[in-house]
Write an enzyme that holds these catalytic residues in place. Structure first.
Site, short mmCIF file in Angstrom:
data_model
loop_
_atom_site.label_atom_id
_atom_site.label_comp_id
_atom_site.label_asym_id
_atom_site.label_seq_id
_atom_site.Cartn_x
_atom_site.Cartn_y
_atom_site.Cartn_z
N CYS A 29 16.12 59.34 -87.44
CA CYS A 29 16.94 58.19 -87.08
C CYS A 29 16.61 57.76 -85.66
O CYS A 29 16.87 58.50 -84.72
CB CYS A 29 18.43 58.50 -87.18
SG CYS A 29 19.44 57.09 -86.68
N HIS A 81 20.15 66.15 -92.57
CA HIS A 81 18.96 66.16 -91.73
C HIS A 81 18.69 67.59 -91.28
O HIS A 81 19.63 68.35 -91.01
CB HIS A 81 19.15 65.24 -90.51
CG HIS A 81 18.97 63.79 -90.85
ND1 HIS A 81 18.88 62.81 -89.90
CD2 HIS A 81 18.86 63.15 -92.04
CE1 HIS A 81 18.73 61.63 -90.47
NE2 HIS A 81 18.72 61.80 -91.78
MG MG Z 1 18.21 60.07 -92.98
#
Ligand code: MG
Length: 291
Positions: free
Chosen positions: A240, A209
């Site tokens: 998320c 990420h």
């Molecule tokens: Mg992800």
């Protein structure tokens, strides 16, 4: 810098991206997005997740999406499943590979799925056994492999322990997630060294990420250490929702740009990725306008 001349890219935008976007995208728009991505020649596209509609409403049409897409030769079409019921749905829809997930962090596991790591692994062992019996490869996602939003730093030993159990139950691919985008390049040395006798870097997939803007630098280090498989999301869709402050799957476009800069082949056509992303953005704008 790197010995790798090619990397494998899994496009996770349709699943990990869209499940975390707040705008509801129509089934037709999702199918069009995936078909557009299929033109780009990805090694794999994670199409959707067979989850309960009351858990993730964005993916309630998983079966319809799987049934509606046109599959390209050479691309593996996979689906995430949280449990046996999800596996039933994925098998019925003709998923070619499934993904299961577990966390390396105890607190994240309990807050995210309301179960301990041990409970998750027990439940998943049945799913994995059945998927393997159906001759499907299985990706095992491990989240929070560097840092957890609740527990802080996660040791390589914690990650290793979970990975060992996944491999023992029959998982065919370990996919390590830096869920809150906290990794720095040096973390890759530590993480991969910790897994050394269990899995070689070439057998590990990374799910990075870009929360802190370091995903590409981390990926470059991982490539130098022998990692050849990465997840990314067209247009950087999604993040998320259970991990505060962690938007931002690394964008496919950024990964492709990095690979091109280093002279590393991906087999993926960047123009087609851009076209798919542009089309989806337009669909999202229309969906917003209709609300
Ligand atoms: Mg992800």
């Amino acid at each position: 810098m790197s010995a790798q001349r090619a990397i494998r890219i899994t496009e996770v935008g349709p699943r990990d991206g869209l499940q975390n976007e707040l705008v509801a995208i129509s089934t037709a728009a999702k199918i069009a997005f995936i078909n557009a991505l299929s033109n780009a020649n990805f090694a794999e596209i994670e199409v959707t997740s067979f989850v309960r509609a009351d858990r993730i409403a964005q993916l309630a049409d998983a079966a319809a999406v799987m049934a509606g897409i046109t599959r390209a030769a050479g691309t593996v079409y996979s689906a995430l499943v949280p449990n046996e019921r999800g596996l039933d749905g994925a098998l019925a829809a003709g998923a070619e590979k499934i993904s299961v997930f577990v966390s390396a962090s105890e607190s994240f596991s309990q807050r995210n799925v309301n179960a301990t790591i041990h409970e998750c692994l027990e439940k998943l062992s049945l799913v994995v056994r059945r998927a393997r019996a159906a001759k499907l490869p299985v990706r095992g996602y491990v989240s929070c492999v560097v840092k957890c939003p609740y527990d802080g730093a996660i040791s390589a030993e914690q990650v290793r322990e979970v990975c060992a159990q996944l491999l023992e139950m029959g998982v065919t691919e370990l996919d390590l997630g830096d869920t809150i985008g906290a990794a720095v390049p040096d973390d890759m040395d530590r993480l991969l060294a910790g897994l050394q006798t269990l899995a070689a870097p070439k057998d590990i997939t990374l799910h990075l990420h870009n929360t802190s803007g370091r995903a590409i630098a981390v990926a470059e280090r991982a490539i130098a250490l022998g990692v050849v498989s990465f997840d990314c999301s067209a247009g950087g869709l999604g993040g998320c929702p259970y991990a505060p402050g962690s938007p931002g799957n690394v964008a496919t476009e950024d990964m492709l740009e990095m690979a091109a800069r280093l002279g590393i082949a991906t087999g993926v056509n960047a123009e087609h990725v851009r076209a798919a992303t542009d089309q989806l953005r337009q669909d999202m704008v229309s969906a917003r306008a209709q609300r």
